[in-house]
Scaffold this active site. Structure first.
Site, mmCIF file in Angstrom:
data_model
loop_
_atom_site.group_PDB
_atom_site.id
_atom_site.type_symbol
_atom_site.label_atom_id
_atom_site.label_comp_id
_atom_site.label_asym_id
_atom_site.label_seq_id
_atom_site.Cartn_x
_atom_site.Cartn_y
_atom_site.Cartn_z
ATOM 1 N N SER A 332 0.635 -1.252 -0.133
ATOM 2 C CA SER A 332 0.186 0.041 -0.064
ATOM 3 C C SER A 332 0.793 1.271 -0.441
ATOM 4 C CB SER A 332 -0.813 0.080 1.050
ATOM 5 O OG SER A 332 0.170 0.008 2.285
ATOM 6 N N ASP A 333 0.265 2.233 -0.885
ATOM 7 C CA ASP A 333 1.089 3.603 -0.245
ATOM 8 C C ASP A 333 0.938 3.889 1.392
ATOM 9 O OD1 ASP A 333 2.604 4.813 -2.123
ATOM 10 O OD2 ASP A 333 0.377 5.650 -3.196
ATOM 11 N N CYS A 334 1.786 4.009 2.330
ATOM 12 C CA CYS A 334 1.622 4.077 3.598
ATOM 13 C C CYS A 334 0.756 4.491 3.090
ATOM 14 C CB CYS A 334 3.264 4.063 4.258
ATOM 15 S SG CYS A 334 4.150 3.500 3.590
#
Ligand SMILES: *[C@@H]1O[C@H](CO)[C@@H](O)[C@H](O)[C@H]1NC(C)=O
Ligand SMILES: *[C@@H]1O[C@H](CO)[C@@H](O)[C@H](O)[C@H]1NC(C)=O
Ligand SMILES: *[C@@H]1O[C@H](CO)[C@@H](O)[C@H](O)[C@H]1NC(C)=O
Ligand SMILES: *[C@@H]1O[C@H](CO)[C@@H](O)[C@H](O)[C@H]1NC(C)=O
Ligand SMILES: *[C@@H]1O[C@H](CO)[C@@H](O)[C@H](O)[C@H]1NC(C)=O
Ligand SMILES: *[C@@H]1O[C@H](CO)[C@@H](O)[C@H](O)[C@H]1NC(C)=O
Ligand SMILES: *[C@@H]1O[C@H](CO)[C@@H](O)[C@H](O)[C@H]1NC(C)=O
Ligand SMILES: *[C@@H]1O[C@H](CO)[C@@H](O)[C@H](O)[C@H]1NC(C)=O
Ligand SMILES: *[C@@H]1O[C@H](CO)[C@@H](O)[C@H](O)[C@H]1NC(C)=O
Length: 808
Positions: A332-334
């Site tokens: 995931s995009d953090c």
């Protein structure tokens, strides 16, 4: 929710780790505040090599390395190369304590010295050449730079699949060379294959454009170039197929709003119909996984119909892992996880646990596990997916094929030439009123004008690295002709008209004028959507004034990712030629010059529609629907659904020569599909005056669909110059079908044909894919009736009908 936990945990560490406090950039796409420049938010260059490389080991399972650490490698089954990866990974994960496991879930995995496991930095980027964005890759000392290809929007414009593959291959070769020198990771969060649904999107430059099929083919080729080890393209067990490097299809899915009038990607809720999801948003990802065998997917920030994508079990585990048989890891995009954590209702997570005052993973996770919020087996599964990819990419063992790569393999003449050629192949000739190519020998003095004449960094766009070198338009053009350079505007913003007078003077006294203008990352970028499609500041005035004053031919070159409304130039009688050059990479100036002076005959085609500026006044960027919405007066989106007047259509591009198509006899004119059971007959949207037959359409998933449409096309070069032609093949639905695309791209080939020569191309289309429509019901169906196959795009196109009979 199993998959959700998997990537959540991958990112969990990022949220709670001291080294990932939210004030630091955390994602591939960092969190700039409203007005902050992207550059300011990018991470500092990687501070140094990873541990295993720092000591000049290029693999974890090195006997000497273990000995250096006071360990005997024979004690560790995970280093036994005679065993399957699965067994080795099982052993590795089984040796870790819960705390050690959790410490491996962030993008900077700490490693476990106790068991010989090296640390690893997951985040590297290679959107158009090895980049130093992220924590995995850096330049300096022994590797000062890497080949920087054009940004993908220009490379896509070549419509040349073998070029896309070659760029992936060269990029991964340079990456492996840098890895051997301790300067790079092996996992790259590229390509970006979100579609340019709206012309204002700031990230158009990073993508292959607006068409799902084309974006899918781009991704398949680029990913195969990055990943495939020669001879191992297919394997018995695809989950242990060796990888050259690991590529990542991002950002899944329906992500294409960055920051538009206070609609920010982090909180944007894309309201998407299932029809658009299947037909448009998800399709390139499906191709990237099924046909490209990508080993990673990144889920996007936005919500889809109220649910954050990264938390949507159906979109994540069901679609990606079950339906597509994905082999790899999901990241995931953090920040998207942070967004979800703040929005408690989706996570059912206790926020108090999410942000411990003293953020140690161990404390947090142990308590999370103790509270039953996280299962240790989910952490194990996440780690297994991660380490399988590291096994496949040779992090643990040597990769003999790549071991000898080093500094000599980065920025080679051949690689730099490929970057130049990619730009030449992509450049699109938009207008040519008997002006180009210019004859350098006969020209005399040329006025060189515009904010991009001496451009360098702008040519490599974003997600760039340090290039081998730059060839600016100025560098290349001054090798051809004598110039008088007056920028007119010192930068793209062009907020002052003070410089225009000098530029006009230069144009008056020269025999020809070349203007190099357009956009840059200050206008269109990550976190920065456009509010209109015009040139910024006084650029239009500069171009008009200079053109009016010129006595000789005027050539306008536009650098941009998205389309620009340059109607004024299209209609200006003195602007004889217009060239679009995207952001053409480190050698962009050379390619532009080669096209202007006729050393290369342009054959690129626009990978997205260039609308007129009024388009943005009639439809808000946040309306996700592709089809027109008559009640709201919204026009449709992309060439498939917009039926109004455009400046330049998708697929448009001129040449210095002329081509003619002729069909050779063999085309398929009718096909009969046996429908085993009426339950495979599906409804079809019909125009008001048409009635549907008893079996209007067949579900292509019914496996009764294996027909082919075959035909040959002869392409004749009828002009006086050798050149390349992009043959585009579209299908059109039967005229009685309603709410269908006007047409859709189903195949394309770029072919080189000598002047006065001919070339024969053969096409063989999967009928059920080529004629398929996605119905309101989201069923993918083939309609009965006469579809049309169109070869070409506009003038000179030829076509033939394919009559589909459904036999129940
Ligand atoms: C945005 O940037 C402009 C120009 O630098 C500045 O004038 C303005 O105050 C900034 N706005 C915010 C919200 O920071
Ligand atoms: C690693 O190898 C390089 C080049 O061979 C050498 O200059 C350097 O000293 C080595 N570093 C270590 C830590 O052994
Ligand atoms: C313009 O072209 C003509 C004819 O080729 C040439 O004689 C003349 O010197 C050129 N003028 C300039 C300013 O280069
Ligand atoms: C093309 O050039 C001719 C001759 O200079 C001019 O009259 C005409 O307006 C130009 N057309 C366009 C579309 O610029
Ligand atoms: C274009 O689409 C709009 C919106 O659906 C429709 O009202 C109009 O009739 C169409 N125009 C043409 C020329 O097909
Ligand atoms: C297609 O068919 C397969 C098996 O027949 C099924 O598992 C899958 O869910 C179907 N997909 C769709 C989109 O209906
Ligand atoms: C349709 O019939 C053919 C031949 O009997 C069979 O091979 C095929 O599997 C059937 N397809 C379905 C979806 O039942
Ligand atoms: C009926 O539909 C056809 C297309 O199927 C169209 O060409 C024709 O104009 C329509 N006629 C009327 C009266 O709407
Ligand atoms: C396609 O790209 C390849 C690789 O760069 C190149 O060799 C080939 O000539 C290109 N094809 C055409 C028709 O331009």
């Amino acid at each position: 929710m199993a998959t959700f936990r998997l990537f959540f945990l991958l990112s969990l560490a990022s949220i709670i780790s001291p080294s990932f406090s939210r004030s630091l950039p955390q994602s591939t796409t960092p969190t700039p505040t409203q007005n902050q420049s992207l550059a300011a938010t990018l991470p500092a260059p990687n501070p140094g090599p990873i541990e295993s490389n720092a000591r000049n080991y290029t693999k974890v399972c090195d006997r000497v390395r273990f000995a250096d650490m006071g360990l005997d490698m024979d004690d560790f089954i995970y280093c036994d190369t005679s065993l399957p990866y699965e067994v080795r990974v099982e052993d590795l994960v089984g040796r870790m304590t819960l705390a050690e496991k959790v410490a491996q879930l962030g993008d900077r995995a700490s490693g476990v010295g106790r068991i010989g496991l090296a640390n690893y930095r997951w985040w590297s980027e290679a959107l158009h050449g090895v980049s130093d964005v992220g924590h995995g890759t850096y330049f300096g000392d022994i590797v000062p730079g890497a080949t920087s290809f054009p940004t993908p929007i220009l490379t896509a414009a070549s419509f040349n699949e073998s070029l896309w593959l070659s760029i992936g291959q060269v990029t991964s070769t340079e990456a492996r060379a840098m890895y051997n020198l301790g300067h790079s990771g092996l996992t790259f969060w590229s390509p970006n294959i979100n579609l340019v649904r709206d012309p204002r999107w700031g990230r158009a430059l990073e993508t292959p454009g607006e068409d799902p099929f084309m974006a899918g083919r781009y991704s398949v080729n680029f990913v195969r170039g990055m990943q495939d080890v020669e001879g191992s393209e297919v394997a018995k067990d695809m989950n242990s197929r060796p990888l050259k490097t690991s590529a990542c299809c991002k950002h899944y899915a329906a992500y294409d709003v960055d920051n538009w009038f206070f609609h920010e990607r982090y909180s944007f809720d894309a309201r998407v119909t299932e029809q658009d999801m299947v037909e448009t948003f998800v399709r390139p990802f499906e191709m990237c996984v099924r046909e490209g065998d990508a080993s990673s997917i990144m889920c996007s920030y936005n919500l889809v119909n109220g649910i954050p994508v990264c938390a949507d079990a159906r979109l994540m585990s069901q679609t990606i892992r079950n339906d597509w048989q994905f082999n790899g890891y999901i990241v995931s995009d953090c920040d998207s996880v942070a967004v979800m954590v703040e929005n408690v209702k989706w996570l059912r997570l206790d926020l108090d646990c999410g942000y411990p005052k003293d953020p140690y993973y161990e404390t947090y996770t142990l308590s999370a596990v103790a509270q039953g919020k996280v299962r240790e087996s989910d952490i194990d599964n996440a780690l297994k997916n991660l380490y399988m990819v590291l096994m496949r990419v040779g992090f643990f063992d040597s990769s003999p094929a790549y071991e000898s790569l080093g500094g000599k393999d980065v920025c080679t003449n051949g690689n730099i030439e490929l970057a130049t050629d990619a730009a030449r192949q992509g450049i699109v000739l938009l207008k040519n009123n008997l002006t180009l190519p210019l004859d350098a020998k006969k020209l005399g003095l040329v006025a060189l004008v515009g904010p991009h004449v001496q451009t360098t960094k702008t040519m490599i766009g974003n997600y760039a690295g340090v290039p081998c070198r730059y060839t600016s338009p100025f560098d290349a053009i001054t090798r051809e002709v004598k110039v008088n350079y007056k920028h007119g505007c010192s930068n793209v913003a062009c907020s002052s008209q003070d410089g225009i007078i000098l530029a006009v003077k230069a144009a008056k006294t020269a025999n020809a004028t070349i203007i190099i203008a357009g956009l840059d990352l200050g206008v269109e970028a990550e976190s920065l959507d456009r509010s209109n499609l015009l040139l910024p500041g006084f650029q239009t005035k500069l171009i008009n004034d200079v053109a009016d004053a010129s006595k000789g031919p005027v050539v306008l070159v536009i650098l941009s990712g998205g389309g620009v409304d340059i109607s004024f130039a299209q209609n200006h009688p003195k602007i004889g030629a217009i060239i679009w050059a995207g952001y053409p990479g480190e050698e962009g100036g050379q390619a532009i010059s080669d096209v202007i002076f006729g050393h290369y005959n342009p054959g690129g085609r626009l990978p997205l529609t260039w609308y007129k500026n009024d388009y943005v006044d009639v439809i808000p960027m946040i309306s996700m629907k592709l089809r027109p919405i008559d009640e709201l007066g919204y026009p449709g989106r992309t060439y498939k659904f917009f039926n109004g007047t455009v400046l330049y259509p998708f697929g448009y591009g001129l040449s210095y020569t002329t081509f003619e198509y002729s069909k050779l006899n063999h085309e398929t004119s009718s096909i009969t599909i046996n429908v085993n059971s009426t339950r495979y007959c599906k409804p079809l949207s019909m125009k008001p005056n048409a009635t549907a037959p008893p079996c209007p359409a067949v579900d292509i998933n019914s496996s009764s669909c294996d027909e082919e449409i075959t035909f040959d096309v002869e392409v004749a070069n009828t002009g006086n110059m050798d050149g390349s032609e992009v043959v585009q093949v579209y299908s059109k639905p039967p005229p009685e079908v309603a709410d269908a695309p006007l047409k859709q791209l189903v195949a394309f080939q770029r072919v080189f044909v000598q002047a006065k020569g001919k070339s024969k191309l053969s096409f063989s289309l999967d009928a059920c894919k080529a004629l398929a429509l996605v119905e309101k019901t989201a069923y993918v169906v083939v309609p009965s009736g006469k579809s049309t196959i169109v070869i070409g795009n506009g003038d000179g196109e030829i076509s033939f009908p394919v009559d589909v009979k459904l036999q129940v």
